[in-house]
Structures are given as structure tokens and as C-alpha cells.
Design a protein around this motif. Structure first.
Motif, PDB file in Angstrom:
ATOM      1  N   LYS A 115      -9.126  -1.549  -4.493  1.00  0.00           N
ATOM      2  CA  LYS A 115      -7.849  -1.663  -3.798  1.00  0.00           C
ATOM      3  C   LYS A 115      -6.926  -2.566  -4.782  1.00  0.00           C
ATOM      4  O   LYS A 115      -6.121  -3.351  -4.034  1.00  0.00           O
ATOM      5  CB  LYS A 115      -7.669  -1.740  -2.425  1.00  0.00           C
ATOM      6  CG  LYS A 115      -8.545  -0.670  -1.578  1.00  0.00           C
ATOM      7  CD  LYS A 115      -7.977   0.763  -1.824  1.00  0.00           C
ATOM      8  CE  LYS A 115      -8.352   1.807  -0.630  1.00  0.00           C
ATOM      9  NZ  LYS A 115      -9.774   2.194  -1.153  1.00  0.00           N
TER      10      LYS A 115
ATOM     11  N   LEU B  19       0.915  -1.276  -0.028  1.00  0.00           N
ATOM     12  CA  LEU B  19      -0.066  -0.083   0.163  1.00  0.00           C
ATOM     13  C   LEU B  19       0.839   1.188   0.015  1.00  0.00           C
ATOM     14  O   LEU B  19       0.595   2.187  -0.757  1.00  0.00           O
ATOM     15  CB  LEU B  19      -0.863  -0.001   1.309  1.00  0.00           C
ATOM     16  CG  LEU B  19      -1.855   1.339   1.428  1.00  0.00           C
ATOM     17  CD1 LEU B  19      -2.614   1.426   0.317  1.00  0.00           C
ATOM     18  CD2 LEU B  19      -2.471   1.016   2.657  1.00  0.00           C
TER      19      LEU B  19
ATOM     20  N   CYS C 250       2.402   1.868  -3.467  1.00  0.00           N
ATOM     21  CA  CYS C 250       1.578   2.383  -4.247  1.00  0.00           C
ATOM     22  C   CYS C 250       1.266   3.861  -4.180  1.00  0.00           C
ATOM     23  O   CYS C 250       1.107   4.758  -5.307  1.00  0.00           O
ATOM     24  CB  CYS C 250       0.107   1.497  -4.264  1.00  0.00           C
ATOM     25  SG  CYS C 250       0.732  -0.112  -5.098  1.00  0.00           S
ATOM     26  N   VAL C 251       1.100   4.098  -2.873  1.00  0.00           N
ATOM     27  CA  VAL C 251       0.627   5.741  -2.653  1.00  0.00           C
ATOM     28  C   VAL C 251       2.067   6.560  -2.943  1.00  0.00           C
ATOM     29  O   VAL C 251       1.601   7.570  -3.745  1.00  0.00           O
ATOM     30  CB  VAL C 251       0.193   5.776  -1.152  1.00  0.00           C
ATOM     31  CG1 VAL C 251      -0.170   7.269  -0.736  1.00  0.00           C
ATOM     32  CG2 VAL C 251      -0.963   5.149  -1.001  1.00  0.00           C
TER      33      VAL C 251
ATOM     34  N   ALA D  20      -1.473   2.954   7.511  1.00  0.00           N
ATOM     35  CA  ALA D  20      -1.279   1.882   6.437  1.00  0.00           C
ATOM     36  C   ALA D  20      -1.751   0.616   7.277  1.00  0.00           C
ATOM     37  O   ALA D  20      -2.498  -0.430   6.736  1.00  0.00           O
ATOM     38  CB  ALA D  20      -0.258   1.578   5.723  1.00  0.00           C
TER      39      ALA D  20
ATOM     40  N   PRO E 129      -2.667  11.633  -4.472  1.00  0.00           N
ATOM     41  CA  PRO E 129      -1.700  11.526  -3.027  1.00  0.00           C
ATOM     42  C   PRO E 129      -1.075  12.647  -2.803  1.00  0.00           C
ATOM     43  O   PRO E 129      -0.596  13.218  -1.551  1.00  0.00           O
ATOM     44  CB  PRO E 129      -0.740  10.250  -3.148  1.00  0.00           C
ATOM     45  CG  PRO E 129      -1.357   9.324  -4.241  1.00  0.00           C
ATOM     46  CD  PRO E 129      -2.089  10.517  -5.092  1.00  0.00           C
TER      47      PRO E 129
ATOM     48  N   TRP F  87      -0.181  11.140   0.805  1.00  0.00           N
ATOM     49  CA  TRP F  87       1.332  11.032   0.651  1.00  0.00           C
ATOM     50  C   TRP F  87       1.965  12.178   1.571  1.00  0.00           C
ATOM     51  O   TRP F  87       1.566  13.359   1.157  1.00  0.00           O
ATOM     52  CB  TRP F  87       2.007  10.702  -0.701  1.00  0.00           C
ATOM     53  CG  TRP F  87       3.569  10.396  -0.162  1.00  0.00           C
ATOM     54  CD1 TRP F  87       4.710  11.029  -0.482  1.00  0.00           C
ATOM     55  CD2 TRP F  87       4.009   9.188   0.336  1.00  0.00           C
ATOM     56  NE1 TRP F  87       5.849  10.466   0.035  1.00  0.00           N
ATOM     57  CE2 TRP F  87       5.340   9.176   0.511  1.00  0.00           C
ATOM     58  CE3 TRP F  87       3.423   7.730   0.586  1.00  0.00           C
ATOM     59  CZ2 TRP F  87       6.104   8.019   0.972  1.00  0.00           C
ATOM     60  CZ3 TRP F  87       4.149   7.039   1.161  1.00  0.00           C
ATOM     61  CH2 TRP F  87       5.475   6.912   1.322  1.00  0.00           C
TER      62      TRP F  87
ATOM     63  N   LEU G 211       2.404   8.599   3.601  1.00  0.00           N
ATOM     64  CA  LEU G 211       1.152   7.861   4.444  1.00  0.00           C
ATOM     65  C   LEU G 211       1.967   7.271   5.535  1.00  0.00           C
ATOM     66  O   LEU G 211       2.914   6.447   5.431  1.00  0.00           O
ATOM     67  CB  LEU G 211       1.049   6.651   3.577  1.00  0.00           C
ATOM     68  CG  LEU G 211       0.014   5.686   4.126  1.00  0.00           C
ATOM     69  CD1 LEU G 211      -1.165   6.011   4.631  1.00  0.00           C
ATOM     70  CD2 LEU G 211      -0.432   4.451   2.901  1.00  0.00           C
TER      71      LEU G 211
ATOM     72  N   SER H 111      -7.313   6.281  -1.894  1.00  0.00           N
ATOM     73  CA  SER H 111      -7.929   6.820  -0.769  1.00  0.00           C
ATOM     74  C   SER H 111      -7.036   7.177   0.232  1.00  0.00           C
ATOM     75  O   SER H 111      -7.444   7.730   1.468  1.00  0.00           O
ATOM     76  CB  SER H 111      -8.747   5.676  -0.173  1.00  0.00           C
ATOM     77  OG  SER H 111      -9.711   5.327  -0.942  1.00  0.00           O
ATOM     78  N   PHE H 112      -5.651   7.315   0.143  1.00  0.00           N
ATOM     79  CA  PHE H 112      -4.809   7.779   1.036  1.00  0.00           C
ATOM     80  C   PHE H 112      -3.759   8.916   0.434  1.00  0.00           C
ATOM     81  O   PHE H 112      -3.709   8.989  -0.845  1.00  0.00           O
ATOM     82  CB  PHE H 112      -3.699   6.631   1.455  1.00  0.00           C
ATOM     83  CG  PHE H 112      -4.453   5.756   2.168  1.00  0.00           C
ATOM     84  CD1 PHE H 112      -4.771   5.565   3.513  1.00  0.00           C
ATOM     85  CD2 PHE H 112      -4.928   4.488   1.345  1.00  0.00           C
ATOM     86  CE1 PHE H 112      -5.546   4.552   4.028  1.00  0.00           C
ATOM     87  CE2 PHE H 112      -5.724   3.367   2.099  1.00  0.00           C
ATOM     88  CZ  PHE H 112      -5.993   3.581   3.525  1.00  0.00           C
TER      89      PHE H 112
ATOM     90  N   SER I  15      -3.931   6.894  -6.488  1.00  0.00           N
ATOM     91  CA  SER I  15      -5.172   7.380  -5.933  1.00  0.00           C
ATOM     92  C   SER I  15      -5.973   6.346  -5.175  1.00  0.00           C
ATOM     93  O   SER I  15      -6.922   6.085  -6.094  1.00  0.00           O
ATOM     94  CB  SER I  15      -6.018   8.563  -6.787  1.00  0.00           C
ATOM     95  OG  SER I  15      -6.802   8.994  -6.114  1.00  0.00           O
TER      96      SER I  15
END
Length: 183
Positions: A105, A34, A37-38, A55, A169, A48, A50, A45-46, A43
Motif C-alpha cells: 500500500k 487512501l 488514491c482509489v 477506509a 477500482p 470505487w 470507497l 484492494s478497494f 488498484s
């Protein structure tokens, strides 16, 4: 060679379902995917940066949802057993939508991208949906992303775009494209 420089053969990945207990045990590896990826601009839901605790909290919630049979969690592992990607099928729907599932996700670590893993995830989530007696799947993704092009190539049908639906992010607003697939 660093993790981000690893190259995998497509057949070197194994996709399998993770139960709640295994998801809890492997929570650090799930958080790593996760966070990668962020950090890479997904995009999902989180924002940066993060924080790791955020997480980890997300994955604890997913593990609880898996335990309650509200979703299916699929993970991809490389030949060394390292988790390099995940996708979820949300199966807990309102009473008037028992036939529907939501794909959520789909995350692939940057070191494992562009090797066919996302298409394998889509096939695996279709199988999981059929097993769960779902006949319609929906998903959304950021407009203009590689994922949007992937879903189109995989035969998902575009419903439309909602502008300024979410933030990337790093802050800017982005549109979200909605797709569906009849199984």
C-alpha cells in the motif's frame, strides 16, 4: 488553491514512522489519502466509490497490526504537517520466511505525486527493512501502471505477471506484476 492543486518541493516532505497510537489519532488523514488514491484509479484492494467507514476500518486494522509489531507504517507529511502519503512494510512472515518483508500500500495523494516522494518512500522502506533484519523484499502492483515503471526504474526485479489478478477500482480486471529486491 485547492488541495489537489498544491505543489510541493521534494524537500518539503518529511517521512517518518507512525506508531499505532499516532495512526489511530490521524486515521482521518490516512483515510483521505487512501480514498484519493482509489478515486484516482489506484488498484490497491478497494473499489470505487470507497465508503469512508471502510477506509477508516482498513486503517484501524493497520494500526492494530502496527501495535502487534506485524508491520511498519511510514507516512509522508508536507510542510504543514498534512499526511500526503504512506507505505507499509509487513514484517510478520511465516516461520520459514523470517528474512522476508512485503512492501504494501504505497499511497501518494495526487496533489503530491511526481515530486520524488515515491522514491524516498522506497529508500525509507529499505531502511526499515534492514532495521527489522530483512534481507529480501517483495511487492506487487497493477500491470501497466505508473507504479510498475517506478519500481523498474528503482532497480526492483520483475518476477512476472499474473493476468486478471485483480480489479481496477472502476471494475475492469487487470494484471498484477510481482517484484523483489535483495537488500
Amino acid at each position: 488553491m485547492t488541495d489537489t492543486a498544491r505543489v510541493h518541493a521534494p524537500d518539503s516532505f518529511t517521512i517518518r514512522r507512525l506508531g499505532s497510537e499516532e495512526a489511530t489519532v490521524r486515521i482521518d488523514a490516512l483515510a483521505d489519502v487512501l480514498m484519493d488514491c482509489v478515486a484516482g484509479g489506484a488498484s490497491v484492494s478497494f473499489m470505487w466509490p470507497l465508503p469512508r467507514d471502510k477506509a477508516l476500518g482498513f486503517w484501524r486494522g493497520v494500526a492494530g497490526s502496527v501495535a502487534r509489531n506485524e508491520r511498519v507504517l511510514l507516512a509522508a507529511e508536507d510542510a504543514a504537517g498534512t499526511i500526503v502519503g504512506t507505505v507499509q512494510l509487513i514484517t510478520d512472515m511465516p516461520d520459514n520466511q523470517p528474512h522476508r518483508g512485503e512492501v504494501a500500500k504505497m499511497l501518494v495523494h495526487r496533489s503530491a505525486r511526481r515530486q520524488g516522494l515515491a522514491l524516498r518512500f522506497l529508500a525509507a522502506v529499505d531502511d526499515a527493512a534492514r532495521d527489522a533484519k530483512k534481507s529480501l523484499l517483495v511487492l506487487d502492483t497493477s500491470t501497466g501502471s505508473d507504479a510498475e515503471r517506478l519500481y523498474e526504474r528503482a532497480g526492483w526485479l520483475r518476477v512476472g505477471v499474473v493476468p486478471n489478478f485483480a480489479r481496477m477500482p472502476d471494475g475492469p480486471l487487470c494484471g498484477t506484476t510481482f517484484f523483489y529486491r535483495v537488500l
